[in-house]
Design an enzyme around this catalytic site. Structure first.
Site, short mmCIF file in Angstrom:
data_model
loop_
_atom_site.label_atom_id
_atom_site.label_comp_id
_atom_site.label_asym_id
_atom_site.label_seq_id
_atom_site.Cartn_x
_atom_site.Cartn_y
_atom_site.Cartn_z
N CYS A 59 0.76 -1.25 0.00
CA CYS A 59 0.00 0.00 0.00
C CYS A 59 0.79 1.30 0.00
O CYS A 59 0.68 2.10 -0.94
CB CYS A 59 -0.97 -0.01 1.16
SG CYS A 59 -0.23 -0.53 2.72
N HIS A 110 -1.31 6.88 5.30
CA HIS A 110 -0.23 5.89 5.33
C HIS A 110 1.04 6.33 4.63
O HIS A 110 1.77 5.51 4.07
CB HIS A 110 -0.71 4.55 4.75
CG HIS A 110 -0.08 3.37 5.47
ND1 HIS A 110 -0.01 2.10 4.94
CD2 HIS A 110 0.50 3.29 6.69
CE1 HIS A 110 0.58 1.29 5.79
NE2 HIS A 110 0.91 1.98 6.87
#
Length: 496
Positions: free
Chosen positions: A96, A146
């Site tokens: 990710c 993130h």
């Protein structure tokens, strides 16, 4: 920035799923809804509104339009029918955070300092949000971030975080550090807020509120919606589970989360039409990496590998671009990737190449919006851990460990599941691609060392990955969080 004239389309790709080859090869055109919509507030085609939507761990095979055996995605199907369906689209990396870095910068993840999940994006990088903000856009981020070096389930992003979305050009943000699920606790520009409902619905509701406000102004908007679904842990709404009663618990909730995600896509498309701005709003949807291995039915459509792998199943993801004013609906097999997003948006706005001062790994797809192209002239490179790969139209070169100099060559046109190394049959292709991959790898090493920044080095204050349980600013909240279902496990295991 690479000249758009460099972009070409390769020959039609052989699909694995039950998708009609004749449809894909003929450039099938579905019904466009553009003529049905009121367009009172549409911006000039030279400055479209832009929405980037990305799912979290959705595999290439997990859409209705690829005839998934249990999952129905009517809203994604409608988007694919009304836009450019990219059947050979790659995430920038097999996990990710690296892919997110590639979206914002147009560069391979290792160049940006984001080597794996939980690594922070360097402030020395040029973010597409900053570029668009300077070009007159109002910018917003909603959902998973993130890119601030934080590990563990998503917690609200601190206003003191040195790498929060605002530091990369986002005017407004309602964000969490990582994946998030039902009834999430999020951060509105540093202020914590409790939300109720499925995480996809929550993120999209906030994004649409931002879009609605901006639609009343003369400024175009750039909106990034990064879902937390269908990343584990899974907890779907009861109504979203009904079609999956025969599946195991994890698979049932995993697919239930995808139902909610698809619903939010429908909410977005309906809202753009209701606001009269769908015609000149570019919506670009994709996933951040390949599907998961233990979810049943299969998540990757029969491809080899899953999340974390540089085989096709770890990199190839579903993708659609919808822009009624400029894109006629069709299907393309042109190889493209998340690194192409940055240069494409810069090209669409006719911005000066100087806005991208560092080496880009993507190309502009703008010519593809107008018509089919020939073979892609710039291969798509990948580097993750010690692995590396290079996709060059028909062929793919892969090294499971660069240190061992062992390369495998796959003919993706005739062997899409990557079963047979064809180095012996195509020695010159293998030699050419090995040389190109190793040269690219050397350039990445220079970027890792910061050689392409003005000072020629990485900022010495760049943070290292850490667990939020180790961050002092979060500790006052631990008593409130220790019984929350998504955080409880972090208080049972002491992190080193």
């Amino acid at each position: 920035m690479r000249s758009p004239t460099q972009i070409r389309l390769r020959s039609p790709f052989r699909f694995i799923l039950c998708v009609s080859l004749s449809i894909a090869a003929s450039g099938w055109v579905g019904h466009s809804h553009a003529d049905d919509q009121p367009q009172t507030n549409a911006k000039s085609p030279s400055q479209p509104n832009i929405v980037l939507v990305m799912t979290d761990d959705q595999g290439w095979g997990q859409t209705g339009y690829y005839n998934h055996p249990v999952l129905k995605t009517p809203n994604l199907d409608a988007m694919a029918e009304g836009g450019l369906r990219l059947d050979r689209f790659y995430a920038g990396a097999p996990v990710c955070s690296p892919t997110r870095a590639s979206v914002l910068t147009g560069r391979s993840n290792d160049r940006t300092g984001v080597q794996s999940h939980g690594f922070a994006l360097r402030l020395q990088e040029t973010s597409i949000a900053n570029v668009l903000k300077d070009a007159g856009y109002v910018t917003g981020h909603f959902g998973k971030w993130h890119l601030n070096g934080m590990r563990g389930a998503g917690v609200p992003v601190l206003h003191t975080d040195t790498h929060h979305p605002g530091h990369f050009g986002f005017d407004q943000w309602v964000s969490v550090t990582n994946f998030f699920d039902r009834d999430p606790l999020m951060s509105r520009r540093g202020k914590f807020e409790q939300f109720t409902g499925d995480s996809s619905d929550v993120a999209m509701t906030e994004a649409i509120d931002f879009i609605s406000r901006q639609s009343k102004t003369n400024q175009p908007f750039f909106t990034v919606v990064w879902f937390g679904s269908p990343h584990s842990p899974w907890l779907a709404n009861d109504d979203d589970l009904k079609s999956f009663a025969s599946l195991d618990k994890d698979s049932r909730h995993h697919y239930g989360e995808l139902v909610a995600m698809d619903r939010s896509i429908g909410t977005l498309r309906d809202s753009l039409r209701r606001l009269g701005i769908a015609e000149n709003t570019l919506v670009w949807y994709c996933s951040d990496n390949g599907g998961l291995p233990k979810i049943k039915p299969d998540t990757v459509g029969g491809l080899r590998g899953h999340k974390g792998s540089l085989f096709e199943g770890g990199l190839r993801v579903p993708a659609i671009i919808e822009w009624p004013a400029m894109i006629e609906p069709r299907v393309t097999s042109y190889p493209a990737c998340t690194m192409d997003i940055f240069p494409t948006l810069v090209d669409l706005l006719s911005l000066d190449e100087s806005v991208a001062p560092n080496e880009l790994d993507g190309v502009s797809l703008e010519p593809l919006f107008q018509e089919e192209q020939g073979p892609r002239e710039k291969p798509i490179p990948f580097r993750f851990a010690k692995k590396a790969a290079l996709v060059d139209n028909q062929f793919k070169l892969l090294a499971e460990n660069l240190d061992r100099s062992k390369f495998l060559l796959y003919d993706l046109e005739n062997d899409p599941t990557e079963t047979t190394d064809v180095t012996a049959q195509h020695p010159q292709v293998a030699k050419r691609m090995q040389k190109a991959l190793l040269a690219w790898n050397e350039s990445v090493e220079a970027s890792v060392a910061g050689k392409d920044y003005p000072k020629g080095q990485v900022d010495p204050n760049h943070p290292q990955p850490r667990w939020w349980t180790e961050v002092e600013e979060y500790k006052p909240f631990f008593d409130q969080w220790k019984d929350r279902w998504e955080y409880a496990r972090y208080f049972k295991t002491k992190r080193k």
